[in-house]
Design a protein around this motif. Structure first.
Motif, PDB file in Angstrom:
ATOM      1  N   TYR A  60       0.823  -1.203   0.000  1.00 29.27           N
ATOM      2  CA  TYR A  60       0.000   0.000   0.000  1.00 29.27           C
ATOM      3  C   TYR A  60       0.861   1.258   0.000  1.00 29.27           C
ATOM      4  O   TYR A  60       0.581   2.222  -0.734  1.00 29.27           O
ATOM      5  N   VAL A  61       1.903   1.278   0.833  1.00 29.32           N
ATOM      6  CA  VAL A  61       2.762   2.473   0.935  1.00 29.32           C
ATOM      7  C   VAL A  61       3.397   2.794  -0.405  1.00 29.32           C
ATOM      8  O   VAL A  61       3.420   3.947  -0.845  1.00 29.32           O
ATOM      9  N   GLY A 134     -12.155  -6.768  -4.097  1.00 27.22           N
ATOM     10  CA  GLY A 134     -11.780  -8.165  -3.964  1.00 27.22           C
ATOM     11  C   GLY A 134     -10.333  -8.301  -3.539  1.00 27.22           C
ATOM     12  O   GLY A 134      -9.599  -7.323  -3.396  1.00 27.22           O
ATOM     13  N   SER A 135      -9.890  -9.527  -3.383  1.00 27.51           N
ATOM     14  CA  SER A 135      -8.560  -9.764  -2.833  1.00 27.51           C
ATOM     15  C   SER A 135      -7.446  -9.249  -3.731  1.00 27.51           C
ATOM     16  O   SER A 135      -6.384  -8.860  -3.249  1.00 27.51           O
ATOM     17  N   ASP A 136      -7.658  -9.225  -5.053  1.00 29.37           N
ATOM     18  CA  ASP A 136      -6.589  -8.819  -5.971  1.00 29.37           C
ATOM     19  C   ASP A 136      -6.484  -7.313  -6.145  1.00 29.37           C
ATOM     20  O   ASP A 136      -5.387  -6.775  -6.324  1.00 29.37           O
ATOM     21  N   LEU A 137      -7.614  -6.609  -6.133  1.00 30.14           N
ATOM     22  CA  LEU A 137      -7.623  -5.175  -6.433  1.00 30.14           C
ATOM     23  C   LEU A 137      -7.895  -4.297  -5.221  1.00 30.14           C
ATOM     24  O   LEU A 137      -7.944  -3.072  -5.358  1.00 30.14           O
ATOM     25  N   ALA A 143      -5.516   2.496  -2.302  1.00 30.76           N
ATOM     26  CA  ALA A 143      -4.451   3.465  -2.573  1.00 30.76           C
ATOM     27  C   ALA A 143      -4.949   4.557  -3.519  1.00 30.76           C
ATOM     28  O   ALA A 143      -4.628   5.744  -3.339  1.00 30.76           O
ATOM     29  N   GLY A 144      -5.753   4.181  -4.515  1.00 30.08           N
ATOM     30  CA  GLY A 144      -6.310   5.172  -5.432  1.00 30.08           C
ATOM     31  C   GLY A 144      -7.274   6.116  -4.730  1.00 30.08           C
ATOM     32  O   GLY A 144      -7.289   7.328  -5.017  1.00 30.08           O
ATOM     33  N   GLY A 227      -5.463 -12.203   8.654  1.00 28.11           N
ATOM     34  CA  GLY A 227      -4.475 -12.525   7.633  1.00 28.11           C
ATOM     35  C   GLY A 227      -4.942 -12.261   6.218  1.00 28.11           C
ATOM     36  O   GLY A 227      -4.378 -12.799   5.267  1.00 28.11           O
ATOM     37  N   SER A 228      -5.972 -11.447   6.029  1.00 24.62           N
ATOM     38  CA  SER A 228      -6.522 -11.224   4.706  1.00 24.62           C
ATOM     39  C   SER A 228      -5.625 -10.304   3.898  1.00 24.62           C
ATOM     40  O   SER A 228      -4.654  -9.741   4.395  1.00 24.62           O
ATOM     41  N   SER A 229      -5.981 -10.122   2.635  1.00 21.53           N
ATOM     42  CA  SER A 229      -5.157  -9.330   1.720  1.00 21.53           C
ATOM     43  C   SER A 229      -5.249  -7.838   1.965  1.00 21.53           C
ATOM     44  O   SER A 229      -4.562  -7.064   1.323  1.00 21.53           O
TER      45      SER A 229
END
Length: 274
Positions: A60-61, A134-137, A143-144, A227-229
């Protein structure tokens, strides 16, 4: 100087020393601290949820700082070259004046998979709906969102730095035949180093403190497994959960998969029939 030193010692130095001491103890509000050495650190560095939170936080950073810095720089240069209107600057700063929770709710509704206006437009254009959270985006989307909120404030900081550059420097570069692109890299950026250092420090500190946007949009630290994304260092601390204390999942359950937010991972497993 003495009042400043006293304030620093009272509000920064002493809390830091006491926090370091308490990290070496087992302590709660109702009992006195009991010294246990490095046991807390051994549990911390051996916890896979902690390392997952650090990985998500680092992702994220990086995304937030890169996108926010690039977009803010572009916006500041446009403001400096095209217009210096106070009204335009006020409009650019407007998202920063809105609370984080309100911004997160606004974008959460707009990007909702079923009812969000963005996904309705995407489907109207003939494409498949996108699970932005979702987990990928999820982390790039968050961040956006935070980039959109903070880019106006960051752009105005850079804009102030641009105004401090003497016009004679650009005139000299033009006389030497430097192009716009070369002038930007050889003149503007070097003279913006003090401002960019301030921008980077503020951006890094703010990025590591992200919590409310993630909690509102994905429920991390509230309704998703630690422990999620989207479990960052701040949401991991808010749960107080480690891999050793986290309840075991049902054998047929997918709550351990990254990004899942529908399963109650704390639900006890059903008793096996006898």
């Amino acid at each position: 100087m003495l009042p400043a030193a006293a304030g620093f010692a009272l509000f920064y130095l002493w809390p830091a020393i006491r926090g370091a001491y308490l990290s070496l103890t087992r302590y709660n509000v109702l009992t006195p601290p009991r010294f246990i050495g490095l046991e807390n650190y051994e549990k911390l560095f051996g916890d896979r949820l902690f390392w997952n939170a650090l990985k998500v936080t680092a992702e994220y950073v990086v995304l937030n700082i890169v996108s926010q810095t690039v977009i803010s720089m572009l916006l500041a240069v446009l403001l400096y070259r095209l217009t210096r209107s106070m009204l335009v600057r006020g409009i650019v700063l407007l998202p920063y004046l809105v609370a984080n929770v309100i911004v997160a709710l606004l974008w959460f509704w707009m990007l909702d998979f079923q009812l969000g206006v963005v996904n309705n437009v995407i489907e109207w254009l003939g494409f498949d709906r996108v699970a932005f959270f979702g987990s990928d985006l999820a982390i790039p989307t968050i961040a956006g969102i935070n980039t959109w909120r903070h880019m106006g404030y960051t752009a105005l900081l850079i804009f102030a730095g641009l105004q401090m550059i003497p016009p004679s420097v650009y005139e000299a570069a033009a006389i030497d035949g430097a192009s716009e692109w070369r002038t930007f890299w050889r003149v503007t950026l070097p003279l913006l180093r003090p401002v960019m250092a301030l921008v980077m420090v503020l951006s890094v500190i703010g990025s590591f403190q992200v919590f409310d946007t993630i909690a509102v949009t994905t429920g991390a630290g509230r309704s998703t497994p630690p422990g999620s994304s989207t479990s960052t260092s701040t949401t991991w601390r808010s749960t107080g959960s480690t891999s050793a204390t986290r309840p075991r999942c049902r054998p047929c359950c997918s709550c351990c998969s990254p990004g899942s937010r529908t399963c109650s991972y704390a639900s006890p497993a059903p008793a096996s029939p006898t």
